[in-house]
Design a protein around this motif. Structure first.
Motif, PDB file in Angstrom:
ATOM      1  N   THR A 256      40.106  39.502  43.106  1.00  0.00           N
ATOM      2  CA  THR A 256      40.024  38.097  42.694  1.00  0.00           C
ATOM      3  C   THR A 256      41.199  37.700  41.818  1.00  0.00           C
ATOM      4  OG1 THR A 256      38.551  38.742  40.852  1.00  0.00           O
ATOM      5  CG2 THR A 256      37.513  37.977  42.886  1.00  0.00           C
ATOM      6  N   PHE A 257      41.697  38.629  41.005  1.00  0.00           N
ATOM      7  CA  PHE A 257      42.880  38.324  40.197  1.00  0.00           C
ATOM      8  C   PHE A 257      44.086  38.049  41.092  1.00  0.00           C
ATOM      9  CE2 PHE A 257      46.696  39.191  37.816  1.00  0.00           C
ATOM     10  CZ  PHE A 257      46.442  38.661  36.565  1.00  0.00           C
ATOM     11  N   LEU A 258      44.301  38.922  42.063  1.00  0.00           N
ATOM     12  CA  LEU A 258      45.470  38.785  42.941  1.00  0.00           C
ATOM     13  C   LEU A 258      45.408  37.523  43.793  1.00  0.00           C
ATOM     14  CD1 LEU A 258      45.920  42.488  44.167  1.00  0.00           C
ATOM     15  CD2 LEU A 258      47.268  41.274  42.451  1.00  0.00           C
ATOM     16  N   HIS A 259      44.230  37.228  44.332  1.00  0.00           N
ATOM     17  CA  HIS A 259      44.130  36.125  45.292  1.00  0.00           C
ATOM     18  C   HIS A 259      43.845  34.768  44.653  1.00  0.00           C
ATOM     19  CE1 HIS A 259      43.568  39.656  47.937  1.00  0.00           C
ATOM     20  NE2 HIS A 259      44.230  38.903  48.800  1.00  0.00           N
ATOM     21  N   PHE A 260      43.397  34.754  43.397  1.00  0.00           N
ATOM     22  CA  PHE A 260      43.096  33.480  42.750  1.00  0.00           C
ATOM     23  C   PHE A 260      43.985  33.200  41.545  1.00  0.00           C
ATOM     24  CE2 PHE A 260      38.635  34.144  44.569  1.00  0.00           C
ATOM     25  CZ  PHE A 260      38.963  33.457  45.722  1.00  0.00           C
ATOM     26  N   ASN A 261      44.095  34.157  40.632  1.00  0.00           N
ATOM     27  CA  ASN A 261      44.865  33.875  39.422  1.00  0.00           C
ATOM     28  C   ASN A 261      46.338  33.635  39.704  1.00  0.00           C
ATOM     29  OD1 ASN A 261      42.633  33.992  37.860  1.00  0.00           O
ATOM     30  ND2 ASN A 261      43.207  35.787  36.685  1.00  0.00           N
TER      31      ASN A 261
ATOM     32  N   ILE B  49      35.898  46.919  38.953  1.00  0.00           N
ATOM     33  CA  ILE B  49      37.304  46.617  38.689  1.00  0.00           C
ATOM     34  C   ILE B  49      38.109  46.523  39.983  1.00  0.00           C
ATOM     35  CG2 ILE B  49      39.410  47.398  37.550  1.00  0.00           C
ATOM     36  CD1 ILE B  49      37.206  46.402  35.661  1.00  0.00           C
ATOM     37  N   TRP B  50      38.094  47.589  40.779  1.00  0.00           N
ATOM     38  CA  TRP B  50      38.984  47.654  41.938  1.00  0.00           C
ATOM     39  C   TRP B  50      38.487  46.845  43.133  1.00  0.00           C
ATOM     40  CZ3 TRP B  50      43.744  49.076  41.327  1.00  0.00           C
ATOM     41  CH2 TRP B  50      44.078  49.935  40.276  1.00  0.00           C
ATOM     42  N   ASP B  51      37.186  46.607  43.218  1.00  0.00           N
ATOM     43  CA  ASP B  51      36.642  45.886  44.377  1.00  0.00           C
ATOM     44  C   ASP B  51      36.289  44.429  44.088  1.00  0.00           C
ATOM     45  OD1 ASP B  51      36.892  48.158  45.923  1.00  0.00           O
ATOM     46  OD2 ASP B  51      34.877  48.876  45.478  1.00  0.00           O
ATOM     47  N   THR B  52      36.220  44.054  42.806  1.00  0.00           N
ATOM     48  CA  THR B  52      35.965  42.648  42.468  1.00  0.00           C
ATOM     49  C   THR B  52      37.099  42.061  41.637  1.00  0.00           C
ATOM     50  OG1 THR B  52      33.537  42.892  42.543  1.00  0.00           O
ATOM     51  CG2 THR B  52      34.413  41.012  41.342  1.00  0.00           C
ATOM     52  N   CYS B  53      37.378  42.661  40.480  1.00  0.00           N
ATOM     53  CA  CYS B  53      38.338  42.064  39.541  1.00  0.00           C
ATOM     54  C   CYS B  53      39.767  42.030  40.088  1.00  0.00           C
ATOM     55  CB  CYS B  53      38.306  42.811  38.203  1.00  0.00           C
ATOM     56  SG  CYS B  53      36.736  42.648  37.323  1.00  0.00           S
ATOM     57  N   VAL B  54      40.241  43.143  40.608  1.00  0.00           N
ATOM     58  CA  VAL B  54      41.609  43.183  41.125  1.00  0.00           C
ATOM     59  C   VAL B  54      41.796  42.241  42.319  1.00  0.00           C
ATOM     60  CG1 VAL B  54      43.367  44.635  42.202  1.00  0.00           C
ATOM     61  CG2 VAL B  54      42.120  45.483  40.210  1.00  0.00           C
TER      62      VAL B  54
ATOM     63  N   VAL C 145      33.759  39.745  50.573  1.00  0.00           N
ATOM     64  CA  VAL C 145      32.539  39.071  50.106  1.00  0.00           C
ATOM     65  C   VAL C 145      32.676  38.714  48.629  1.00  0.00           C
ATOM     66  CG1 VAL C 145      30.046  39.264  49.809  1.00  0.00           C
ATOM     67  CG2 VAL C 145      31.138  40.323  51.797  1.00  0.00           C
ATOM     68  N   ALA C 146      33.202  39.645  47.820  1.00  0.00           N
ATOM     69  CA  ALA C 146      33.399  39.375  46.388  1.00  0.00           C
ATOM     70  C   ALA C 146      34.357  38.202  46.190  1.00  0.00           C
ATOM     71  CB  ALA C 146      33.942  40.624  45.696  1.00  0.00           C
ATOM     72  N   THR C 147      35.409  38.159  46.989  1.00  0.00           N
ATOM     73  CA  THR C 147      36.374  37.060  46.899  1.00  0.00           C
ATOM     74  C   THR C 147      35.720  35.738  47.290  1.00  0.00           C
ATOM     75  OG1 THR C 147      38.117  38.628  47.527  1.00  0.00           O
ATOM     76  CG2 THR C 147      38.678  36.308  47.599  1.00  0.00           C
ATOM     77  N   ALA C 148      34.919  35.766  48.356  1.00  0.00           N
ATOM     78  CA  ALA C 148      34.227  34.552  48.800  1.00  0.00           C
ATOM     79  C   ALA C 148      33.249  34.059  47.737  1.00  0.00           C
ATOM     80  CB  ALA C 148      33.496  34.822  50.109  1.00  0.00           C
ATOM     81  N   LEU C 149      32.513  34.993  47.124  1.00  0.00           N
ATOM     82  CA  LEU C 149      31.547  34.617  46.082  1.00  0.00           C
ATOM     83  C   LEU C 149      32.260  34.026  44.868  1.00  0.00           C
ATOM     84  CD1 LEU C 149      29.082  37.658  46.206  1.00  0.00           C
ATOM     85  CD2 LEU C 149      28.506  35.269  46.707  1.00  0.00           C
ATOM     86  N   THR C 150      33.327  34.694  44.415  1.00  0.00           N
ATOM     87  CA  THR C 150      34.041  34.205  43.224  1.00  0.00           C
ATOM     88  C   THR C 150      34.681  32.847  43.486  1.00  0.00           C
ATOM     89  OG1 THR C 150      34.467  36.472  42.485  1.00  0.00           O
ATOM     90  CG2 THR C 150      35.860  34.745  41.564  1.00  0.00           C
ATOM     91  N   PHE C 151      35.192  32.646  44.698  1.00  0.00           N
ATOM     92  CA  PHE C 151      35.725  31.325  45.051  1.00  0.00           C
ATOM     93  C   PHE C 151      34.633  30.269  44.918  1.00  0.00           C
ATOM     94  CE2 PHE C 151      36.290  27.844  48.037  1.00  0.00           C
ATOM     95  CZ  PHE C 151      37.591  27.440  47.788  1.00  0.00           C
TER      96      PHE C 151
ATOM     97  N   ALA D 217      44.934  26.832  32.694  1.00  0.00           N
ATOM     98  CA  ALA D 217      44.872  27.939  31.739  1.00  0.00           C
ATOM     99  C   ALA D 217      43.436  28.354  31.469  1.00  0.00           C
ATOM    100  CB  ALA D 217      45.564  27.540  30.438  1.00  0.00           C
ATOM    101  N   GLY D 218      42.543  27.363  31.389  1.00  0.00           N
ATOM    102  CA  GLY D 218      41.135  27.671  31.162  1.00  0.00           C
ATOM    103  C   GLY D 218      40.529  28.435  32.319  1.00  0.00           C
ATOM    104  N   ALA D 219      40.917  28.061  33.543  1.00  0.00           N
ATOM    105  CA  ALA D 219      40.343  28.693  34.739  1.00  0.00           C
ATOM    106  C   ALA D 219      40.937  30.068  35.018  1.00  0.00           C
ATOM    107  CB  ALA D 219      40.544  27.783  35.950  1.00  0.00           C
ATOM    108  N   LEU D 220      42.119  30.345  34.480  1.00  0.00           N
ATOM    109  CA  LEU D 220      42.829  31.583  34.830  1.00  0.00           C
ATOM    110  C   LEU D 220      42.029  32.843  34.521  1.00  0.00           C
ATOM    111  CD1 LEU D 220      46.554  30.892  33.841  1.00  0.00           C
ATOM    112  CD2 LEU D 220      45.705  31.597  36.080  1.00  0.00           C
ATOM    113  N   GLY D 221      41.400  32.891  33.357  1.00  0.00           N
ATOM    114  CA  GLY D 221      40.733  34.129  32.961  1.00  0.00           C
ATOM    115  C   GLY D 221      39.382  34.345  33.595  1.00  0.00           C
ATOM    116  N   ASP D 222      38.845  33.309  34.262  1.00  0.00           N
ATOM    117  CA  ASP D 222      37.504  33.441  34.815  1.00  0.00           C
ATOM    118  C   ASP D 222      37.478  34.362  36.022  1.00  0.00           C
ATOM    119  OD1 ASP D 222      34.920  32.847  34.330  1.00  0.00           O
ATOM    120  OD2 ASP D 222      34.910  30.869  35.241  1.00  0.00           O
TER     121      ASP D 222
END
Length: 437
Positions: free
Chosen positions: A418-423, A411-416, A139-145, A381-386
Protein backbone atom coordinates in the motif's frame (compact mmCIF):
# COMPACT_ATOMS: atom_id res chain seq x y z
CA UNK A 1 14.34 17.80 19.17
CA UNK A 2 13.24 17.65 15.54
CA UNK A 3 15.42 14.58 14.99
CA UNK A 4 13.49 12.64 17.65
CA UNK A 5 10.38 12.12 15.57
CA UNK A 6 12.43 11.26 12.45
CA UNK A 7 14.66 8.72 14.24
CA UNK A 8 11.80 7.09 16.15
CA UNK A 9 9.57 6.74 13.08
CA UNK A 10 12.45 5.34 11.03
CA UNK A 11 13.23 2.91 13.85
CA UNK A 12 9.61 1.72 13.89
CA UNK A 13 9.64 1.18 10.12
CA UNK A 14 13.05 -0.57 10.07
CA UNK A 15 12.16 -2.91 12.96
CA UNK A 16 8.87 -3.75 11.27
CA UNK A 17 10.60 -4.45 7.95
CA UNK A 18 12.92 -6.87 9.75
CA UNK A 19 9.82 -8.74 10.95
CA UNK A 20 10.01 -7.59 14.56
CA UNK A 21 6.49 -7.80 15.97
CA UNK A 22 4.71 -4.51 15.10
CA UNK A 23 3.47 -3.97 18.64
CA UNK A 24 6.99 -4.41 20.04
CA UNK A 25 8.43 -2.16 17.30
CA UNK A 26 6.01 0.63 18.24
CA UNK A 27 6.74 0.31 21.97
CA UNK A 28 10.53 0.34 21.42
CA UNK A 29 10.26 3.34 19.09
CA UNK A 30 8.14 5.23 21.61
CA UNK A 31 10.60 4.47 24.41
CA UNK A 32 13.50 5.56 22.20
CA UNK A 33 11.78 8.88 21.47
CA UNK A 34 11.18 9.50 25.17
CA UNK A 35 14.74 8.66 26.20
CA UNK A 36 16.15 10.91 23.46
CA UNK A 37 13.99 13.73 24.84
CA UNK A 38 15.48 13.23 28.30
CA UNK A 39 12.46 11.65 29.97
CA UNK A 40 13.00 9.26 32.86
CA UNK A 41 11.69 5.69 32.62
CA UNK A 42 8.95 6.56 35.12
CA UNK A 43 7.81 9.56 33.04
CA UNK A 44 8.02 7.48 29.87
CA UNK A 45 5.78 4.74 31.19
CA UNK A 46 3.29 7.22 32.64
CA UNK A 47 2.98 9.24 29.41
CA UNK A 48 2.86 6.13 27.23
CA UNK A 49 0.19 4.34 29.26
CA UNK A 50 -1.88 7.49 29.76
CA UNK A 51 -1.81 8.22 26.04
CA UNK A 52 -2.92 4.67 25.27
CA UNK A 53 -6.35 5.69 26.52
CA UNK A 54 -6.74 7.64 23.29
CA UNK A 55 -6.96 4.36 21.37
CA UNK A 56 -9.21 2.56 23.86
CA UNK A 57 -12.41 3.26 21.93
CA UNK A 58 -10.97 1.87 18.72
CA UNK A 59 -9.42 -1.14 20.47
CA UNK A 60 -12.70 -2.07 22.17
CA UNK A 61 -14.47 -1.66 18.84
CA UNK A 62 -12.08 -4.16 17.24
CA UNK A 63 -12.61 -6.73 19.99
CA UNK A 64 -16.41 -6.47 19.80
CA UNK A 65 -16.32 -6.57 15.99
CA UNK A 66 -14.25 -9.73 16.19
CA UNK A 67 -16.85 -11.38 18.42
CA UNK A 68 -19.68 -10.16 16.18
CA UNK A 69 -17.92 -11.54 13.09
CA UNK A 70 -17.41 -14.96 14.70
CA UNK A 71 -21.07 -15.06 15.80
CA UNK A 72 -22.18 -14.29 12.23
CA UNK A 73 -19.88 -16.98 10.85
CA UNK A 74 -21.28 -19.58 13.27
CA UNK A 75 -24.78 -19.12 11.83
CA UNK A 76 -23.54 -20.23 8.42
CA UNK A 77 -25.00 -17.21 6.62
CA UNK A 78 -21.60 -16.40 5.14
CA UNK A 79 -21.76 -19.76 3.35
CA UNK A 80 -24.66 -18.47 1.28
CA UNK A 81 -22.80 -15.24 0.51
CA UNK A 82 -19.65 -17.11 -0.56
CA UNK A 83 -21.65 -19.46 -2.79
CA UNK A 84 -23.39 -16.48 -4.41
CA UNK A 85 -20.02 -14.82 -5.11
CA UNK A 86 -18.64 -18.05 -6.55
CA UNK A 87 -21.54 -18.30 -8.99
CA UNK A 88 -21.34 -14.61 -9.91
CA UNK A 89 -17.56 -14.37 -10.25
CA UNK A 90 -16.86 -17.79 -11.81
CA UNK A 91 -13.17 -17.69 -10.96
CA UNK A 92 -12.55 -14.22 -12.43
CA UNK A 93 -10.05 -12.64 -10.05
CA UNK A 94 -10.44 -9.16 -11.53
CA UNK A 95 -14.19 -9.18 -10.87
CA UNK A 96 -13.58 -10.37 -7.30
CA UNK A 97 -11.17 -7.51 -6.65
CA UNK A 98 -13.58 -5.02 -8.22
CA UNK A 99 -16.36 -6.18 -5.88
CA UNK A 100 -14.04 -5.73 -2.88
CA UNK A 101 -13.11 -2.20 -3.99
CA UNK A 102 -16.80 -1.24 -4.31
CA UNK A 103 -17.79 -2.73 -0.93
CA UNK A 104 -14.84 -1.09 0.84
CA UNK A 105 -15.60 2.27 -0.81
CA UNK A 106 -19.24 2.14 0.30
CA UNK A 107 -18.03 1.65 3.89
CA UNK A 108 -16.62 5.20 3.95
CA UNK A 109 -19.42 7.26 2.44
CA UNK A 110 -22.74 5.50 1.78
CA UNK A 111 -22.74 3.18 4.82
CA UNK A 112 -19.99 4.74 6.96
CA UNK A 113 -18.92 1.73 9.03
CA UNK A 114 -15.20 2.11 8.18
CA UNK A 115 -13.37 -1.21 8.78
CA UNK A 116 -16.29 -2.92 10.57
CA UNK A 117 -17.17 -4.97 7.48
CA UNK A 118 -13.72 -6.57 7.11
CA UNK A 119 -13.81 -9.20 9.90
CA UNK A 120 -17.34 -10.13 8.79
CA UNK A 121 -16.76 -10.30 5.03
CA UNK A 122 -13.13 -11.26 4.38
CA UNK A 123 -12.38 -14.38 6.55
CA UNK A 124 -15.19 -16.44 4.95
CA UNK A 125 -13.74 -15.59 1.52
CA UNK A 126 -10.19 -16.77 2.29
CA UNK A 127 -10.86 -20.31 1.03
CA UNK A 128 -12.36 -18.85 -2.17
CA UNK A 129 -9.35 -16.56 -2.63
CA UNK A 130 -7.05 -19.58 -2.29
CA UNK A 131 -9.09 -21.69 -4.71
CA UNK A 132 -8.83 -19.06 -7.48
CA UNK A 133 -5.23 -18.32 -6.34
CA UNK A 134 -5.76 -14.62 -5.93
CA UNK A 135 -2.79 -12.68 -4.51
CA UNK A 136 -3.84 -11.40 -1.10
CA UNK A 137 -1.56 -8.40 -1.55
CA UNK A 138 -3.96 -7.35 -4.31
CA UNK A 139 -6.88 -7.81 -1.91
CA UNK A 140 -5.08 -5.73 0.76
CA UNK A 141 -4.45 -3.00 -1.82
CA UNK A 142 -8.09 -3.07 -2.93
CA UNK A 143 -9.31 -2.87 0.68
CA UNK A 144 -6.97 0.00 1.61
CA UNK A 145 -8.00 1.91 -1.52
CA UNK A 146 -11.65 1.54 -0.55
CA UNK A 147 -10.91 2.61 3.03
CA UNK A 148 -8.91 5.67 1.97
CA UNK A 149 -9.75 7.06 -1.49
CA UNK A 150 -13.47 7.77 -0.86
CA UNK A 151 -12.86 9.96 2.20
CA UNK A 152 -10.09 11.78 0.32
CA UNK A 153 -12.24 12.55 -2.74
CA UNK A 154 -15.94 12.36 -1.83
CA UNK A 155 -17.52 14.82 0.68
CA UNK A 156 -19.92 12.28 2.19
CA UNK A 157 -19.65 10.28 5.42
CA UNK A 158 -16.04 10.19 6.59
CA UNK A 159 -15.12 12.21 3.50
CA UNK A 160 -17.23 15.13 4.69
CA UNK A 161 -15.53 15.01 8.10
CA UNK A 162 -12.06 14.95 6.51
CA UNK A 163 -12.70 17.80 4.09
CA UNK A 164 -14.48 19.84 6.78
CA UNK A 165 -11.37 19.49 8.94
CA UNK A 166 -9.19 20.85 6.14
CA UNK A 167 -11.53 23.79 5.52
CA UNK A 168 -11.97 24.57 9.22
CA UNK A 169 -8.27 24.57 10.11
CA UNK A 170 -7.32 26.53 7.02
CA UNK A 171 -9.84 29.18 8.08
CA UNK A 172 -8.51 29.17 11.66
CA UNK A 173 -5.07 29.97 10.23
CA UNK A 174 -6.27 32.78 7.97
CA UNK A 175 -7.21 31.21 4.62
CA UNK A 176 -10.90 30.94 3.65
CA UNK A 177 -11.85 28.34 1.04
CA UNK A 178 -15.33 26.98 0.17
CA UNK A 179 -15.88 23.28 0.83
CA UNK A 180 -16.58 22.71 -2.88
CA UNK A 181 -13.08 23.96 -3.70
CA UNK A 182 -11.57 21.68 -1.05
CA UNK A 183 -13.34 18.76 -2.76
CA UNK A 184 -11.94 19.74 -6.16
CA UNK A 185 -8.45 20.11 -4.68
CA UNK A 186 -8.60 16.65 -3.09
CA UNK A 187 -9.42 15.04 -6.42
CA UNK A 188 -5.77 15.56 -7.38
CA UNK A 189 -4.19 13.16 -4.82
CA UNK A 190 -7.27 10.95 -5.25
CA UNK A 191 -6.42 10.42 -8.92
CA UNK A 192 -2.96 9.34 -7.81
CA UNK A 193 -4.55 6.61 -5.71
CA UNK A 194 -6.65 5.45 -8.67
CA UNK A 195 -3.53 5.08 -10.80
CA UNK A 196 -1.77 3.22 -7.99
CA UNK A 197 -4.71 0.82 -7.67
CA UNK A 198 -4.74 0.12 -11.41
CA UNK A 199 -1.00 -0.61 -11.37
CA UNK A 200 -1.33 -2.92 -8.36
CA UNK A 201 -4.24 -4.94 -9.73
CA UNK A 202 -3.26 -5.13 -13.41
CA UNK A 203 0.54 -5.34 -13.20
CA UNK A 204 2.17 -5.90 -9.80
CA UNK A 205 -0.20 -8.51 -8.32
CA UNK A 206 -1.88 -9.77 -11.46
CA UNK A 207 -0.33 -13.26 -11.36
CA UNK A 208 -1.75 -16.20 -9.43
CA UNK A 209 -0.31 -17.02 -6.01
CA UNK A 210 -0.54 -20.50 -4.50
CA UNK A 211 -1.02 -20.16 -0.74
CA UNK A 212 -0.86 -23.93 -0.19
CA UNK A 213 2.91 -23.52 -0.61
CA UNK A 214 3.18 -20.78 2.06
CA UNK A 215 3.86 -21.73 5.67
CA UNK A 216 1.81 -19.87 8.32
CA UNK A 217 3.82 -17.32 10.32
CA UNK A 218 1.36 -17.40 13.22
CA UNK A 219 -1.34 -19.63 14.64
CA UNK A 220 -4.54 -19.60 12.52
CA UNK A 221 -7.50 -18.01 14.34
CA UNK A 222 -10.42 -19.16 12.20
CA UNK A 223 -10.41 -20.48 8.66
CA UNK A 224 -13.53 -21.62 6.85
CA UNK A 225 -13.25 -24.28 4.17
CA UNK A 226 -15.43 -24.01 1.07
CA UNK A 227 -18.68 -25.90 1.65
CA UNK A 228 -20.34 -27.07 -1.56
CA UNK A 229 -23.48 -28.41 0.11
CA UNK A 230 -26.64 -26.41 -0.80
CA UNK A 231 -27.29 -23.36 1.37
CA UNK A 232 -30.68 -23.42 3.12
CA UNK A 233 -32.02 -20.11 4.49
CA UNK A 234 -33.26 -20.63 8.06
CA UNK A 235 -34.78 -18.61 10.89
CA UNK A 236 -31.35 -17.98 12.46
CA UNK A 237 -30.24 -16.30 9.23
CA UNK A 238 -33.20 -13.91 9.42
CA UNK A 239 -32.22 -13.08 13.00
CA UNK A 240 -28.62 -12.55 11.86
CA UNK A 241 -29.69 -10.06 9.18
CA UNK A 242 -31.77 -8.19 11.78
CA UNK A 243 -28.72 -8.02 14.08
CA UNK A 244 -26.48 -6.77 11.25
CA UNK A 245 -28.97 -4.07 10.19
CA UNK A 246 -29.45 -3.00 13.82
CA UNK A 247 -25.67 -2.76 14.29
CA UNK A 248 -25.35 -0.59 11.17
CA UNK A 249 -28.21 1.70 12.20
CA UNK A 250 -26.89 2.17 15.74
CA UNK A 251 -23.38 2.91 14.48
CA UNK A 252 -24.58 5.42 11.89
CA UNK A 253 -26.97 7.17 14.32
CA UNK A 254 -24.58 7.30 17.30
CA UNK A 255 -21.36 7.54 15.24
CA UNK A 256 -19.88 5.03 17.67
CA UNK A 257 -18.46 1.76 16.35
CA UNK A 258 -18.41 0.33 19.90
CA UNK A 259 -22.18 0.72 20.31
CA UNK A 260 -22.87 -0.67 16.86
CA UNK A 261 -20.75 -3.79 17.38
CA UNK A 262 -22.12 -4.30 20.91
CA UNK A 263 -25.71 -4.01 19.64
CA UNK A 264 -25.12 -6.59 16.92
CA UNK A 265 -23.33 -8.98 19.27
CA UNK A 266 -26.01 -8.80 21.98
CA UNK A 267 -28.84 -9.27 19.46
CA UNK A 268 -27.15 -12.37 18.03
CA UNK A 269 -27.68 -14.05 21.42
CA UNK A 270 -31.02 -12.44 22.38
CA UNK A 271 -32.56 -13.47 19.04
CA UNK A 272 -30.97 -16.93 19.43
CA UNK A 273 -29.17 -16.70 16.10
CA UNK A 274 -26.32 -18.23 18.10
CA UNK A 275 -26.99 -20.30 21.27
CA UNK A 276 -26.09 -18.48 24.49
CA UNK A 277 -23.91 -21.39 25.63
CA UNK A 278 -21.46 -20.51 22.83
CA UNK A 279 -20.79 -16.99 24.09
CA UNK A 280 -17.42 -17.92 25.63
CA UNK A 281 -16.27 -19.56 22.40
CA UNK A 282 -17.46 -16.58 20.34
CA UNK A 283 -15.61 -14.03 22.45
CA UNK A 284 -12.39 -16.03 22.77
CA UNK A 285 -12.25 -16.57 19.00
CA UNK A 286 -13.12 -12.90 18.41
CA UNK A 287 -10.26 -11.82 20.66
CA UNK A 288 -7.97 -14.28 18.85
CA UNK A 289 -8.89 -12.66 15.53
CA UNK A 290 -8.78 -8.98 16.50
CA UNK A 291 -6.88 -8.83 19.81
CA UNK A 292 -3.44 -8.12 18.34
CA UNK A 293 -4.85 -5.37 16.12
CA UNK A 294 -6.56 -3.81 19.15
CA UNK A 295 -3.33 -3.76 21.17
CA UNK A 296 -1.40 -2.30 18.23
CA UNK A 297 -3.89 0.57 18.11
CA UNK A 298 -3.44 1.12 21.86
CA UNK A 299 0.35 1.21 21.62
CA UNK A 300 0.15 3.46 18.54
CA UNK A 301 -1.76 5.98 20.67
CA UNK A 302 0.95 5.70 23.32
CA UNK A 303 3.64 6.32 20.70
CA UNK A 304 1.80 9.35 19.32
CA UNK A 305 1.40 10.66 22.87
CA UNK A 306 5.16 10.42 23.48
CA UNK A 307 5.91 12.31 20.25
CA UNK A 308 3.47 15.09 21.09
CA UNK A 309 4.37 15.32 24.80
CA UNK A 310 8.09 15.69 24.06
CA UNK A 311 7.38 18.51 21.60
CA UNK A 312 9.30 16.71 18.85
CA UNK A 313 6.48 17.13 16.31
CA UNK A 314 6.37 20.89 16.88
CA UNK A 315 10.18 21.01 16.75
CA UNK A 316 10.17 19.26 13.39
CA UNK A 317 7.56 21.71 12.13
CA UNK A 318 9.61 24.70 13.30
CA UNK A 319 12.89 23.29 11.97
CA UNK A 320 11.30 22.69 8.58
CA UNK A 321 10.20 26.29 8.26
CA UNK A 322 13.86 27.35 8.23
CA UNK A 323 14.53 25.18 5.18
CA UNK A 324 11.66 26.52 3.16
CA UNK A 325 13.32 29.04 0.94
CA UNK A 326 13.36 28.71 -2.83
CA UNK A 327 10.87 27.82 -5.54
CA UNK A 328 7.40 26.44 -4.90
CA UNK A 329 8.27 22.92 -6.06
CA UNK A 330 11.01 22.60 -3.43
CA UNK A 331 8.81 24.09 -0.71
CA UNK A 332 5.94 21.73 -1.56
CA UNK A 333 8.35 18.75 -1.55
CA UNK A 334 9.66 19.58 1.94
CA UNK A 335 6.17 20.20 3.34
CA UNK A 336 4.88 16.87 2.02
CA UNK A 337 7.98 15.03 3.28
CA UNK A 338 7.43 16.44 6.78
CA UNK A 339 3.76 15.47 6.57
CA UNK A 340 4.69 11.92 5.57
CA UNK A 341 7.01 11.52 8.57
CA UNK A 342 4.46 12.91 11.03
CA UNK A 343 1.49 10.90 9.76
CA UNK A 344 3.50 7.66 9.44
CA UNK A 345 4.33 7.98 13.12
CA UNK A 346 0.91 8.98 14.38
CA UNK A 347 -0.94 6.66 11.97
CA UNK A 348 -4.00 8.81 11.39
CA UNK A 349 -4.77 11.35 8.68
CA UNK A 350 -7.65 12.99 10.56
CA UNK A 351 -5.62 13.61 13.72
CA UNK A 352 -2.72 15.28 11.94
CA UNK A 353 -4.72 17.89 9.98
CA UNK A 354 -4.68 20.46 12.86
CA UNK A 355 -0.90 19.99 13.31
CA UNK A 356 -0.18 20.33 9.60
CA UNK A 357 -2.43 23.34 9.05
CA UNK A 358 -0.54 25.42 11.62
CA UNK A 359 2.69 24.90 9.63
CA UNK A 360 1.42 24.80 6.07
CA UNK A 361 -0.93 27.79 5.90
CA UNK A 362 1.50 30.59 6.87
CA UNK A 363 4.47 29.14 4.98
CA UNK A 364 2.49 28.32 1.82
CA UNK A 365 0.74 31.69 1.90
CA UNK A 366 4.06 33.53 2.17
CA UNK A 367 5.42 31.44 -0.73
CA UNK A 368 2.52 32.49 -2.96
CA UNK A 369 0.52 29.25 -3.04
CA UNK A 370 -3.19 29.64 -3.86
CA UNK A 371 -5.84 28.56 -1.30
CA UNK A 372 -6.63 25.45 -3.38
CA UNK A 373 -2.93 24.57 -3.55
CA UNK A 374 -2.71 24.88 0.25
CA UNK A 375 -5.71 22.54 0.57
CA UNK A 376 -3.93 20.04 -1.70
CA UNK A 377 -0.80 20.22 0.48
CA UNK A 378 -2.67 19.75 3.77
CA UNK A 379 -4.97 17.00 2.50
CA UNK A 380 -2.19 15.14 0.70
CA UNK A 381 0.17 15.27 3.68
CA UNK A 382 -2.60 14.14 6.01
CA UNK A 383 -3.50 11.19 3.78
CA UNK A 384 0.11 10.09 3.20
CA UNK A 385 0.63 8.28 6.49
CA UNK A 386 -2.67 6.42 6.46
CA UNK A 387 -1.62 3.95 3.76
CA UNK A 388 1.61 2.17 4.54
CA UNK A 389 1.84 3.02 8.23
CA UNK A 390 2.08 -0.10 10.46
CA UNK A 391 -0.09 1.70 13.03
CA UNK A 392 -2.91 2.82 10.71
CA UNK A 393 -6.33 1.17 10.79
CA UNK A 394 -6.34 1.38 6.98
CA UNK A 395 -3.59 -1.28 7.01
CA UNK A 396 -4.42 -3.06 10.28
CA UNK A 397 -8.01 -3.71 9.16
CA UNK A 398 -7.08 -5.55 5.93
CA UNK A 399 -4.43 -7.58 7.77
CA UNK A 400 -6.95 -8.63 10.41
CA UNK A 401 -9.21 -10.08 7.73
CA UNK A 402 -6.53 -11.63 5.51
CA UNK A 403 -4.26 -13.16 8.16
CA UNK A 404 -6.79 -15.49 9.78
CA UNK A 405 -4.71 -18.47 8.60
CA UNK A 406 -1.36 -16.88 9.48
CA UNK A 407 -0.25 -16.56 5.84
CA UNK A 408 -0.49 -12.77 5.39
CA UNK A 409 2.29 -10.65 6.88
CA UNK A 410 1.19 -7.22 8.07
CA UNK A 411 4.33 -5.38 6.95
CA UNK A 412 5.36 -7.10 3.72
CA UNK A 413 1.89 -8.08 2.47
CA UNK A 414 -0.12 -5.00 3.50
CA UNK A 415 2.05 -2.02 4.50
CA UNK A 416 4.74 -2.25 1.83
CA UNK A 417 2.30 -2.84 -1.09
CA UNK A 418 0.00 0.00 0.00
CA UNK A 419 2.91 2.37 0.62
CA UNK A 420 4.39 1.73 -2.82
CA UNK A 421 1.13 1.89 -4.76
CA UNK A 422 -0.61 4.71 -2.87
CA UNK A 423 1.82 6.91 -0.97
CA UNK A 424 4.21 7.37 -3.90
CA UNK A 425 1.52 8.43 -6.45
CA UNK A 426 -0.28 10.51 -3.79
CA UNK A 427 3.00 12.32 -3.08
CA UNK A 428 3.69 12.92 -6.79
CA UNK A 429 0.17 14.06 -7.64
CA UNK A 430 0.00 16.24 -4.51
CA UNK A 431 3.29 17.85 -5.48
CA UNK A 432 2.07 18.56 -9.02
CA UNK A 433 -1.32 19.80 -7.84
CA UNK A 434 0.23 22.17 -5.29
CA UNK A 435 2.39 23.78 -7.99
CA UNK A 436 -0.23 23.98 -10.75
CA UNK A 437 -3.41 24.96 -8.88
Amino acid sequence: MASIVIISVLLMVILSLFRVNVLLAIVLSGMTAGLMAGLSFEELVEIFTTSMAGGANTALSYILLGGFAIAIALTGITKGFVQFLRRAIKGRRGVMLGVIVVIASLSQNVIPVHIAFIPVLIPPLIALFDRIQIDRRAVATALTFGLKAPYVMVPLGFGLIFQDLIQEHMEENGVVLPLADVTVAMLVPGFGMIIGLIIALTITYRKKRDYSQIEPESEPSTVEEIDDSPFVFERKHTMTIIAIVAALVVQIVTEEMVLGALTGLVLMFLLVAVPYRQIEDVMSRGISMMGMIAFIMLTASGFAGILQETGSVEALVNASSGLLEGNQLFIAFILLLVGLIITMGIGTSFGTIPILAVLYVPIATAAGFSPMAIAVLIGTAGALGDAGSPASDSTLGPTAGLNVDGKHNHIWDTCVPTFLHFNIPIFIFGLIGAVLL
